[in-house]
Enzyme design. Sequence first.
Site, short mmCIF file in Angstrom:
data_model
loop_
_atom_site.label_atom_id
_atom_site.label_comp_id
_atom_site.label_asym_id
_atom_site.label_seq_id
_atom_site.Cartn_x
_atom_site.Cartn_y
_atom_site.Cartn_z
N ASP A 198 5.90 3.37 8.51
CA ASP A 198 6.73 2.18 8.68
C ASP A 198 7.73 2.12 7.53
O ASP A 198 7.43 1.64 6.44
CB ASP A 198 5.87 0.91 8.72
CG ASP A 198 6.69 -0.32 9.09
OD1 ASP A 198 7.92 -0.26 9.00
OD2 ASP A 198 6.08 -1.34 9.46
N ILE A 240 8.09 -7.61 0.69
CA ILE A 240 6.78 -8.09 1.10
C ILE A 240 5.91 -6.93 1.59
O ILE A 240 6.40 -5.85 1.91
CB ILE A 240 6.89 -9.15 2.21
CG1 ILE A 240 7.54 -8.55 3.48
CG2 ILE A 240 7.67 -10.36 1.73
CD1 ILE A 240 7.54 -9.48 4.67
N GLY A 278 2.46 -6.33 7.28
CA GLY A 278 1.37 -7.08 7.90
C GLY A 278 0.21 -6.18 8.28
O GLY A 278 -0.96 -6.54 8.12
N HIS A 296 10.20 -3.81 2.96
CA HIS A 296 8.99 -3.65 2.15
C HIS A 296 9.22 -2.87 0.85
O HIS A 296 8.26 -2.66 0.10
CB HIS A 296 7.91 -2.96 2.98
CG HIS A 296 7.66 -3.63 4.29
ND1 HIS A 296 7.08 -4.87 4.39
CD2 HIS A 296 7.94 -3.23 5.56
CE1 HIS A 296 7.01 -5.20 5.67
NE2 HIS A 296 7.52 -4.23 6.40
#
Length: 737
Positions: free
Chosen positions: A511, A531, A534, A516
Amino acid sequence: MASLLHFHGRVVLVTGAGGGLGRSYALAFAERGASVVVNDLGGDMKGSSKGSLAAADKVVEEIRSKGGKAVANYDSVEAGEKIVRAALEAFGRIDIVVNNAGILRDSSFGRISDEDWDIIHRVHLRGSFQVTRAAWDHMKKQKFGRIIMTASASGIYGNFGQASYSAAKLGLLGLSNTLAIEGQKNNIHCNTIAPAAGSRMTQNVMPEDLLEALKPDYVAPLVLWLCHESCEENGSLFEVGGGWIGKLRWERALGAIVRQKNQPMTPEAVRDNWKQVCDFDNATKPQRIQESVGGIIGVLNKIDSEGGVSTNPTSQASSTATSAFAGAISHKLPSFSSAYTELETIMYALGVGASIKEPKDRKFIYEGSTDFSCLPTFGVIIAQKPIVGGKLSEIPGLSINLEKVLHGEQYLELYKPLPRAGNLRCEAVIADVLDKGSGLVVLVDVYSYFEEELMCYNQFSIFVVGSGGIGGKRTSDKAKVAIAVPNRPPDAVLRDTTSLNQAALYRLSGDWNPLHIDPNFAAFAGFDKPILHGLCTFGFSARHVLKQFADNDVSRFKAIKVRFAKPVYPGQTLQTEMWKEGNRIHFQTKVQETGDIVISNAYVDLLPKSDTSVKTPSEGEELQSTLVFEEIGRRLKDIGHEVAKKVNAVFEWHITKGGHTAAKWTIDLKGGSGKVYQGPAKGSADATFTLSDEDFMEVVLGKLDPQKAFFSGRLKARGNIMLSQKLQTILKDYAKL
């Protein structure tokens, strides 16, 4: 009794707080721990005289006398920056703004002066705008804010002599609704109240007994609830007074089409259809502008097809949406393959927090471990290509802006433990499309196969912000449902502190979203810094459950469902709270430092612990495999030294009969001339194989391919199963069966 609502650590600004409603709000917030800025200009109800500054001072004194924290401010709401600066200088932050200040200059429409019109709008509408704008960026940076706008029944319904006042008050509702939309991603909620209460503005209008019945104290509890951090209400309007609260919403008649294709629209057609235009039977209740526009677009489609408006209770927008989604639902995305080696499985394990500091994690990060295993949640990595590869933008009938895509929920089910390395074929399909008003939810099902054997199934629930509101269905029987955790203390809690490099490490599993890793991209998306993925938090949580309730036995992992609630920043501590109910482990995951729930309504389903005890076959059921092991033992007497030199490994076999372990054999080819004996390995085995007596014979006779047996679940292996290639030497070249 439920816990009390507290506001400790919160800073509240209340305008017009020197008396009436504002005073009641200020006292109530202070009583529950908030630090309060009491703003009041000190003017009369017409705003035409300065009055006394003592109004704000008296409220501050009252708060402080009870042990609370408060400061006074005497600026006009038109100087919003000054008022917010007072809060920052006194308390260092601003969390809640209650726009309450107001004046009255009632006059019938024909008698309104420009001055009266302007000052009403400057105080009510412009004043609320100025104060809120001054606080807005501070709320965005801290990812929290609660705002109250004060409208009026006059604004909602109109009232004689209050044209200016009612226009300003309804303007506040429009402002509030837009702020609710813009602030939602930063946890800023904005709601509007229309209070009926005694105040400085109504004390000369209402009789004394009615003033007492409509005390401001009967409005304050609603304001406090709407401003609490646990309240999710946003963009709503409430009438309140005398201890009663009611939520208002818009309602729209189904209406009538009053023109035909390629024909002019006439006032006579409007007249002739007026009853249907005003008929609220089967009315819709639009909540977003998309629902409003979507309904009209649906009408255009109807006109083009020369149809009429359906009298079905389902709205026109709904049928239009269903038609629009028809091309997307059941659409198959291009098939793809997902190949991986031990390197990828180890990289993933490290990315979700497996560590050499925890001895039981070594099986996930060291390929030489006798029980080396692939973490079950690696199944999402196998299936993620359509999601992270931009394929969602190619779905027919849907216009998806990939910059507005969020991962809402995730479901994963395993039918076999994932092998340590493999190449799986994946099929992806759009299972359904749901309209949640503020956005669409696209359900993407991904099935992963080894040849024809289904290994795992994923359902990605993807939320597309801002694309909803055209009237589609809100629920689906195809969706895997998230389930609330039990209402009791958790049975177990595990914690892991994420590394500052956690997102940088996890992204190596495929990903590559710059959200991120790139601070500039994260800031553009509204975050203070990059961040965590998830699905990285998802992996941490699943590891905790597997460790706590299955002793890291991957063969017991059946399924997992989660809902992603809030983001996590690298470096924060993840706390997984778990509740055991049979073989289902409910859980939620929090950030320990903030208490925020980041994964909610989640569960893991485990398989029962298998019976591994050895059961002796009944009389007449001698195992055929026994003859094979005995023959291998005899052959090793002649060539064992040569074989041991080539293989250098210990193999343990669990032979089953009728679903139970019937015998254990060990082939020790590590040094010397090798040996075969019945029973478990006397030291540690490099690889352990479990299969039935019948399947063992099929493998030995060459009728069953070992790799196919493994992927179909007929052969189970743990440890360094790559050594099985060397085992072929024993079975084929030396056994001579």
